[in-house]
Motif scaffolding. Sequence first.
Motif, PDB file in Angstrom:
ATOM      1  N   GLY A 201     -23.013  -0.605  -7.737  1.00 42.06           N
ATOM      2  CA  GLY A 201     -22.136  -1.816  -7.138  1.00 42.06           C
ATOM      3  C   GLY A 201     -21.337  -1.271  -5.971  1.00 42.06           C
ATOM      4  O   GLY A 201     -21.273  -1.627  -4.868  1.00 42.06           O
ATOM      5  N   LEU A 202     -20.819  -0.001  -6.121  1.00 39.57           N
ATOM      6  CA  LEU A 202     -19.936   0.613  -5.043  1.00 39.57           C
ATOM      7  C   LEU A 202     -20.988   1.022  -3.848  1.00 39.57           C
ATOM      8  O   LEU A 202     -20.834   0.930  -2.712  1.00 39.57           O
ATOM      9  N   VAL A 203     -22.335   1.622  -4.262  1.00 40.65           N
ATOM     10  CA  VAL A 203     -23.303   1.904  -3.097  1.00 40.65           C
ATOM     11  C   VAL A 203     -23.824   0.745  -2.478  1.00 40.65           C
ATOM     12  O   VAL A 203     -24.113   0.886  -1.241  1.00 40.65           O
ATOM     13  N   ARG A 204     -23.771  -0.352  -3.118  1.00 42.11           N
ATOM     14  CA  ARG A 204     -24.152  -1.525  -2.301  1.00 42.11           C
ATOM     15  C   ARG A 204     -23.326  -2.316  -1.590  1.00 42.11           C
ATOM     16  O   ARG A 204     -23.518  -3.358  -1.126  1.00 42.11           O
ATOM     17  N   SER A 205     -22.059  -1.971  -1.675  1.00 47.77           N
ATOM     18  CA  SER A 205     -20.677  -2.485  -1.049  1.00 47.77           C
ATOM     19  C   SER A 205     -21.065  -2.494   0.588  1.00 47.77           C
ATOM     20  O   SER A 205     -21.605  -1.437   1.009  1.00 47.77           O
TER      21      SER A 205
ATOM     22  N   GLY B  99     -19.189  -1.345   2.627  1.00 49.42           N
ATOM     23  CA  GLY B  99     -18.435  -0.105   3.475  1.00 49.42           C
ATOM     24  C   GLY B  99     -19.260   0.903   3.234  1.00 49.42           C
ATOM     25  O   GLY B  99     -19.510   1.802   4.235  1.00 49.42           O
ATOM     26  N   ILE B 100     -20.412   1.285   2.323  1.00 52.59           N
ATOM     27  CA  ILE B 100     -21.287   2.214   1.962  1.00 52.59           C
ATOM     28  C   ILE B 100     -22.640   1.663   2.671  1.00 52.59           C
ATOM     29  O   ILE B 100     -23.171   2.645   3.262  1.00 52.59           O
ATOM     30  N   SER B 101     -22.891   0.705   2.506  1.00 41.07           N
ATOM     31  CA  SER B 101     -24.262   0.271   2.690  1.00 41.07           C
ATOM     32  C   SER B 101     -24.466   0.113   4.269  1.00 41.07           C
ATOM     33  O   SER B 101     -25.785   0.049   4.846  1.00 41.07           O
TER      34      SER B 101
ATOM     35  N   ILE C 146     -15.661   8.103  -3.321  1.00 40.08           N
ATOM     36  CA  ILE C 146     -16.832   7.040  -3.294  1.00 40.08           C
ATOM     37  C   ILE C 146     -15.927   5.588  -3.094  1.00 40.08           C
ATOM     38  O   ILE C 146     -16.584   4.923  -2.206  1.00 40.08           O
ATOM     39  N   LYS C 147     -14.983   5.252  -3.549  1.00 39.46           N
ATOM     40  CA  LYS C 147     -14.433   4.067  -3.398  1.00 39.46           C
ATOM     41  C   LYS C 147     -13.752   4.025  -2.055  1.00 39.46           C
ATOM     42  O   LYS C 147     -13.644   2.879  -1.596  1.00 39.46           O
ATOM     43  N   ARG C 148     -13.077   4.886  -1.378  1.00 40.88           N
ATOM     44  CA  ARG C 148     -12.654   4.822  -0.143  1.00 40.88           C
ATOM     45  C   ARG C 148     -13.664   4.603   0.912  1.00 40.88           C
ATOM     46  O   ARG C 148     -13.657   3.796   1.747  1.00 40.88           O
ATOM     47  N   ASP C 149     -15.031   5.007   0.815  1.00 41.20           N
ATOM     48  CA  ASP C 149     -16.149   4.927   1.655  1.00 41.20           C
ATOM     49  C   ASP C 149     -16.590   3.482   1.452  1.00 41.20           C
ATOM     50  O   ASP C 149     -17.046   2.522   2.453  1.00 41.20           O
ATOM     51  N   ALA C 150     -16.677   3.025   0.051  1.00 44.04           N
ATOM     52  CA  ALA C 150     -17.066   1.695  -0.259  1.00 44.04           C
ATOM     53  C   ALA C 150     -15.841   0.464   0.130  1.00 44.04           C
ATOM     54  O   ALA C 150     -16.118  -0.679   0.272  1.00 44.04           O
ATOM     55  N   GLY C 151     -14.564   1.057   0.387  1.00 45.80           N
ATOM     56  CA  GLY C 151     -13.417   0.162   0.755  1.00 45.80           C
ATOM     57  C   GLY C 151     -13.111  -0.808  -0.111  1.00 45.80           C
ATOM     58  O   GLY C 151     -12.409  -1.918  -0.009  1.00 45.80           O
ATOM     59  N   VAL C 152     -12.704  -0.253  -1.522  1.00 43.97           N
ATOM     60  CA  VAL C 152     -12.505  -1.012  -2.652  1.00 43.97           C
ATOM     61  C   VAL C 152     -11.205  -0.318  -3.141  1.00 43.97           C
ATOM     62  O   VAL C 152     -11.259   1.006  -3.275  1.00 43.97           O
TER      63      VAL C 152
ATOM     64  N   HIS D 291      -6.333  -1.474 -15.608  1.00 44.68           N
ATOM     65  CA  HIS D 291      -6.921  -0.196 -15.375  1.00 44.68           C
ATOM     66  C   HIS D 291      -8.062  -0.381 -14.164  1.00 44.68           C
ATOM     67  O   HIS D 291      -8.407   0.715 -13.850  1.00 44.68           O
ATOM     68  N   GLY D 292      -8.463  -1.659 -14.101  1.00 42.02           N
ATOM     69  CA  GLY D 292      -9.853  -1.443 -13.131  1.00 42.02           C
ATOM     70  C   GLY D 292     -11.173  -1.481 -13.754  1.00 42.02           C
ATOM     71  O   GLY D 292     -11.197  -2.208 -15.043  1.00 42.02           O
TER      72      GLY D 292
END
Length: 401
Positions: free
Chosen positions: A149-153, A155-157, A355-361, A371-372
Amino acid sequence: MAVHAGLGRSNVVSVSSASLCPCSRSPSFFKPLELSFGSAKFRLTGVSSDGIYGIPVMRMPRHRIAMAVARAEPDRLDEGEAKEVVGCDLSEEEDKHSEEQHKASQLKDRVIFGLVIGISVGGIILAGGWVFTIGIAAAGFMSAREYFGLVRSDGISMGMTPPPRYVSRVCSVICALLPIWTLYVGHIDISVTSAAFIVAIALLVQRGNPRFAQLSSAMFGLFYCGYLPCFWVKLRCGLSVPSLNTKIGHLWPVLLGGPTHWTVGLVATLLTVSSIIAADTYAFLGGKAFGRTPLIIVSPKKTWEGALVGLAGCVATAVILAKLLSWPKSLLSAVALGFLIFFGSLFGDLTESMIKRDAGVKDSGSLIPGHGGILDRVDSYMFTGALSYSFIKTFMPLFGV
């Protein structure tokens, strides 16, 4: 009679007093005006021909200037202007109050669900075997879903082509099957090689133009959420040598396995998990109390001071548990294991932060209130199981018994 305050382009507070005296515009009729900005106080006595006070000040929000004028000369404000200033003040107080309530609610959820998760994980670790393996498989599957899901966000895609959804789903299923296969056959190498081969074929035969970015992100997901969790199965279930020196094993009920239930794998897993929790907790508390120097750009909230406190807490926990559980026998081994656990925990956390930083989340998901996502909770455990297992197998003769 009205008093108006404004901030001009030249950073000058202008206080306009209109019709202070109907009979004269002479400066002698103007009452001195005092303003307070924090600890600084200003006394305005000069006035221009048009009734404007002026004093140079530093950069300051406009609403604070108006509030200072209101406090200094409340009798000079019109009723509408006074309501506007008071309304601004009340709005700020309401925002602060709602923010405090949100933080308190979030902390409450974090504590409650943290306790529930901790008790559940403790029971799963004590059970071992298929119960532990199924738990690892479920965590791997949900972590893989969040990872893709993060990879398809956006920010990364935007910078690379994500793998097709069917490939992501296949990878997620494989990540769930790898721990089960590891427990069944006792090793990882063949299963991971076969899984990587299946994913590569699925990407190459897809419609359209296969991209290397798709292959690299899918392979890392397979490694991160499938291969690494398998070492927890190896650690808990593979090190089946009885920990005969552990005193609690002699008191363990026969119906629950008796003394033989307390193996090196169980003791090592409990020590590793407890040390990770201690590292995260002490790092958080140390950062809150002493944090001044940022540690790394991918996680701005982490500080060197917090990391050092976390390291000390992790090593101390490993040494204390080694004494209580009588494993490992060597104090040097316990200290070395504490250092290894801390750095594995830290860099696992930083990897997910990257990873989250690149995804922007902010969080990988919202499955656990306060907790997320699952990946937010298990990031510190990803590399640590492999490091602990490798250290025990390689550097601790007879597994530290």
